[in-house]
Design a protein around this motif. Structure first.
Motif, mmCIF file in Angstrom:
data_model
loop_
_atom_site.group_PDB
_atom_site.id
_atom_site.type_symbol
_atom_site.label_atom_id
_atom_site.label_comp_id
_atom_site.label_asym_id
_atom_site.label_seq_id
_atom_site.Cartn_x
_atom_site.Cartn_y
_atom_site.Cartn_z
ATOM 1 N N LEU A 72 0.824 -1.206 0.000
ATOM 2 C CA LEU A 72 0.000 0.000 0.000
ATOM 3 C C LEU A 72 0.860 1.259 0.000
ATOM 4 O O LEU A 72 0.534 2.243 -0.677
ATOM 5 C CB LEU A 72 -0.933 -0.002 1.209
ATOM 6 N N CYS A 73 1.954 1.229 0.751
ATOM 7 C CA CYS A 73 2.854 2.388 0.773
ATOM 8 C C CYS A 73 3.421 2.667 -0.616
ATOM 9 O O CYS A 73 3.522 3.826 -1.044
ATOM 10 C CB CYS A 73 3.993 2.151 1.775
ATOM 11 N N ASN A 74 3.810 1.616 -1.322
ATOM 12 C CA ASN A 74 4.321 1.791 -2.684
ATOM 13 C C ASN A 74 3.240 2.334 -3.611
ATOM 14 O O ASN A 74 3.521 3.131 -4.514
ATOM 15 C CB ASN A 74 4.837 0.452 -3.228
ATOM 16 N N ILE A 76 0.477 4.256 -2.784
ATOM 17 C CA ILE A 76 0.009 5.624 -2.527
ATOM 18 C C ILE A 76 1.130 6.594 -2.182
ATOM 19 O O ILE A 76 0.886 7.779 -1.992
ATOM 20 C CB ILE A 76 -1.069 5.648 -1.424
ATOM 21 N N GLY A 77 2.368 6.101 -2.100
ATOM 22 C CA GLY A 77 3.510 6.995 -1.965
ATOM 23 C C GLY A 77 3.733 7.569 -0.592
ATOM 24 O O GLY A 77 3.996 8.763 -0.449
ATOM 25 N N VAL A 78 3.599 6.735 0.448
ATOM 26 C CA VAL A 78 3.908 7.177 1.812
ATOM 27 C C VAL A 78 4.890 6.183 2.418
ATOM 28 O O VAL A 78 4.976 5.037 1.976
ATOM 29 C CB VAL A 78 2.640 7.275 2.695
ATOM 30 N N PRO A 79 5.652 6.589 3.455
ATOM 31 C CA PRO A 79 6.606 5.667 4.061
ATOM 32 C C PRO A 79 5.944 4.566 4.883
ATOM 33 O O PRO A 79 4.906 4.776 5.502
ATOM 34 C CB PRO A 79 7.470 6.572 4.949
ATOM 35 N N HIS A 80 6.571 3.408 4.855
ATOM 36 C CA HIS A 80 6.147 2.259 5.642
ATOM 37 C C HIS A 80 7.045 2.193 6.873
ATOM 38 O O HIS A 80 8.259 2.028 6.757
ATOM 39 C CB HIS A 80 6.300 0.988 4.802
ATOM 40 N N ILE A 81 6.460 2.345 8.061
ATOM 41 C CA ILE A 81 7.233 2.340 9.301
ATOM 42 C C ILE A 81 6.850 1.092 10.088
ATOM 43 O O ILE A 81 5.765 1.022 10.674
ATOM 44 C CB ILE A 81 6.974 3.607 10.140
ATOM 45 N N ALA A 82 7.735 0.103 10.056
ATOM 46 C CA ALA A 82 7.491 -1.169 10.731
ATOM 47 C C ALA A 82 8.352 -1.250 11.979
ATOM 48 O O ALA A 82 9.582 -1.210 11.884
ATOM 49 C CB ALA A 82 7.792 -2.335 9.796
ATOM 50 N N ALA A 129 12.948 15.153 9.025
ATOM 51 C CA ALA A 129 14.126 15.790 8.424
ATOM 52 C C ALA A 129 14.179 15.557 6.920
ATOM 53 O O ALA A 129 14.771 16.352 6.188
ATOM 54 C CB ALA A 129 15.394 15.261 9.086
ATOM 55 N N LYS A 130 13.539 14.477 6.460
ATOM 56 C CA LYS A 130 13.508 14.163 5.025
ATOM 57 C C LYS A 130 12.231 14.673 4.354
ATOM 58 O O LYS A 130 11.963 14.340 3.199
ATOM 59 C CB LYS A 130 13.604 12.649 4.825
ATOM 60 N N ASP A 131 11.430 15.460 5.077
ATOM 61 C CA ASP A 131 10.171 16.015 4.556
ATOM 62 C C ASP A 131 9.167 14.929 4.155
ATOM 63 O O ASP A 131 8.421 15.089 3.176
ATOM 64 C CB ASP A 131 10.445 16.938 3.355
ATOM 65 N N GLU A 132 9.138 13.828 4.897
ATOM 66 C CA GLU A 132 8.145 12.798 4.623
ATOM 67 C C GLU A 132 6.753 13.301 5.004
ATOM 68 O O GLU A 132 6.598 14.072 5.953
ATOM 69 C CB GLU A 132 8.453 11.540 5.430
ATOM 70 N N THR A 133 5.734 12.856 4.254
ATOM 71 C CA THR A 133 4.348 13.181 4.587
ATOM 72 C C THR A 133 3.544 11.894 4.647
ATOM 73 O O THR A 133 3.625 11.063 3.756
ATOM 74 C CB THR A 133 3.724 14.115 3.539
ATOM 75 N N GLY A 134 2.766 11.739 5.709
ATOM 76 C CA GLY A 134 1.954 10.547 5.862
ATOM 77 C C GLY A 134 2.794 9.334 6.250
ATOM 78 O O GLY A 134 4.023 9.386 6.275
ATOM 79 N N PHE A 135 2.102 8.227 6.561
ATOM 80 C CA PHE A 135 2.794 6.992 6.906
ATOM 81 C C PHE A 135 1.771 5.874 7.054
ATOM 82 O O PHE A 135 0.565 6.109 7.165
ATOM 83 C CB PHE A 135 3.559 7.136 8.230
ATOM 84 N N ILE A 136 2.269 4.646 7.040
ATOM 85 C CA ILE A 136 1.511 3.493 7.524
ATOM 86 C C ILE A 136 2.371 2.847 8.598
ATOM 87 O O ILE A 136 3.491 2.436 8.343
ATOM 88 C CB ILE A 136 1.184 2.490 6.409
ATOM 89 N N LEU A 137 1.830 2.788 9.825
ATOM 90 C CA LEU A 137 2.519 2.165 10.949
ATOM 91 C C LEU A 137 2.177 0.681 10.978
ATOM 92 O O LEU A 137 1.005 0.297 10.881
ATOM 93 C CB LEU A 137 2.079 2.796 12.272
ATOM 94 N N ASP A 138 3.196 -0.138 11.139
ATOM 95 C CA ASP A 138 3.035 -1.588 11.127
ATOM 96 C C ASP A 138 3.698 -2.145 12.390
ATOM 97 O O ASP A 138 4.902 -2.023 12.559
ATOM 98 C CB ASP A 138 3.684 -2.116 9.833
#
Length: 285
Positions: A72-74, A76-82, A129-138
Motif C-alpha cells: 500500500l505504501c508503494n 500511494i507513496g507514503v513511508p512504511h514504518i514497521a 528531516a527528510k520532509d516525509e508526509t503521511g505513513f503506515i505504521l506496522d
C-alpha cells in the motif's frame, strides 16, 4: 465488501511530527489521554493523492502486516514504518540495546513500551528531516498504553485489522525464510486448511524465491513453533484490547484474509476504496 465510509473528525494538519512531537511521544506518559469521540463513524482513508494518510495496521505476528502495508505504501507513496524492522535494525547495529533486545525477541516476548517508543520517536524525527508526509505504521501500537500515547500526538485516520485463521497463521510463520544475501522475504509453506464448523476453507501457495536465492535461505531464530505460539498467546492476551480501543473511536476496519496475496490484495484494495486508484495508476505509468 462494503465500501468504507468517510470518518467525520476534527480538522488536523497533514503529518508533520516535529522533533518536539517525537519527544512528546517518548515522554508523554504523564499527559492526559485525549477523550474518546462522542459519535462513532465508519472509518475511511484520506484521498491517497494527498499522500497524507496516517494509518495503522494491526494483526497477529506473521499475519502479513508488513507485506500488505508495504504494498500500500508503494501504491500511494507514503513511508512504511514497521516497528519490527526498527527492532531488527537495532539488533544488527550491535548498539547499547542489542543484547537486551536479542534476549526478548528470542523468547517471543513483547519489547517494552519504552524501547519501542524510543525507536519510533527517532524514526519519526528522521522522517521529518527528510520532509516525509503521511505513513503506515506496522506493529505499533501493540498495547493500550502505546495506543494512548500515540493518540496524544498523532491523529490516526484508519486502523486496518488483518485476520487469519490460527492454523494457517502458524504454518505461515513456520514457513518464513529470508535470503541471507539479498534480504528478500519468502515463504516455503503450502497451506491448505479444510473448512469445518462453519469456517470456510482456505489455501495459500508458497512464495518461493528465485533459483539463485534458494540455497541462501535462512530461518529467523524466533520462528520456532514454541516461540510462535508464545507470541500468539501474548498477542491475544495483551494486544487484542487495542482493537476495541480503535473500534470505540470508529476507526477500525476488520479485514479477514481470504487466502494468499492473489486472493487478498484486490479485496483489500476494494475495502479501502483503492481498487480504481491502482487501475488508474497503472494506466498512467
Amino acid at each position: 465488501m462494503a465500501a468504507v465510509t468517510r470518518l467525520v473528525k476534527r480538522a488536523s494538519p497533514s503529518l508533520s511530527v516535529s522533533s518536539t512531537a517525537a519527544r512528546r511521544l517518548f515522554c508523554s506518559e504523564s499527559s492526559s489521554p485525549a477523550p474518546p469521540q462522542d459519535h462513532f463513524h465508519a472509518p475511511q482513508r484520506k484521498d491517497p493523492k494527498d499522500r497524507n494518510v496516517q494509518w495503522v495496521f494491526l494483526g497477529c505476528p506473521g499475519v502479513g502486516k508488513g507485506t500488505y502495508a508495504s504494498r500500500l505504501c508503494n501504491l500511494i507513496g507514503v513511508p512504511h514504518i514497521a516497528t519490527g524492522d526498527l527492532v531488527r535494525h537495532e539488533l544488527a547495529s550491535k548498539g547499547p540495546l542489542s543484547s537486551q533486545l536479542s534476549e526478548i525477541v528470542n523468547q517471543g516476548k513483547l519489547v517494552s513500551d519504552e524501547i519501542i517508543i524510543s525507536l519510533l520517536s527517532k524514526r519519526l524525527a528522521d522522517g521529518e528531516a527528510k520532509d516525509e508526509t503521511g505513513f503506515i505504521l506496522d506493529g505499533f501500537p501493540r498495547t493500550i498504553s502505546q495506543a494512548e500515547i500515540l493518540e496524544r500526538v498523532i491523529d490516526i485516520d484508519l486502523v486496518v485489522n488483518l485476520k487469519l485463521q490460527e492454523e494457517a497463521l502458524l504454518a505461515k510463520c513456520l514457513g518464513r525464510r529470508i535470503c541471507n544475501q539479498c534480504g528478500g522475504n519468502f515463504n516455503v509453506a503450502s497451506i491448505d486448511v479444510k473448512g469445518e464448523n462453519g469456517s470456510p476453507g482456505m489455501s495459500m501457495a508458497p512464495l518461493l524465491p528465485p533459483a539463485h536465492c534458494m540455497s541462501k535461505l535462512i530461518t529467523r531464530s524466533d520462528d520456532t513453533e514454541a516461540v510462535v505460539k508464545e507470541r500468539l498467546r501474548i498477542y491475544n492476551e495483551m494486544s487484542k484490547p487495542v482493537e476495541e480501543f480503535y473500534r470505540s473511536r470508529g476507526k477500525l476496519l476488520e479485514f479477514n484474509l481470504p487466502g494468499g496475496i492473489p486472493e487478498s490484495w484486490p479485496k483489500l484494495l476494494q475495502a479501502l476504496n483503492l481498487d480504481d486508484y491502482e487501475e488508474k495508476r497503472s494506466a498512467a505509468a
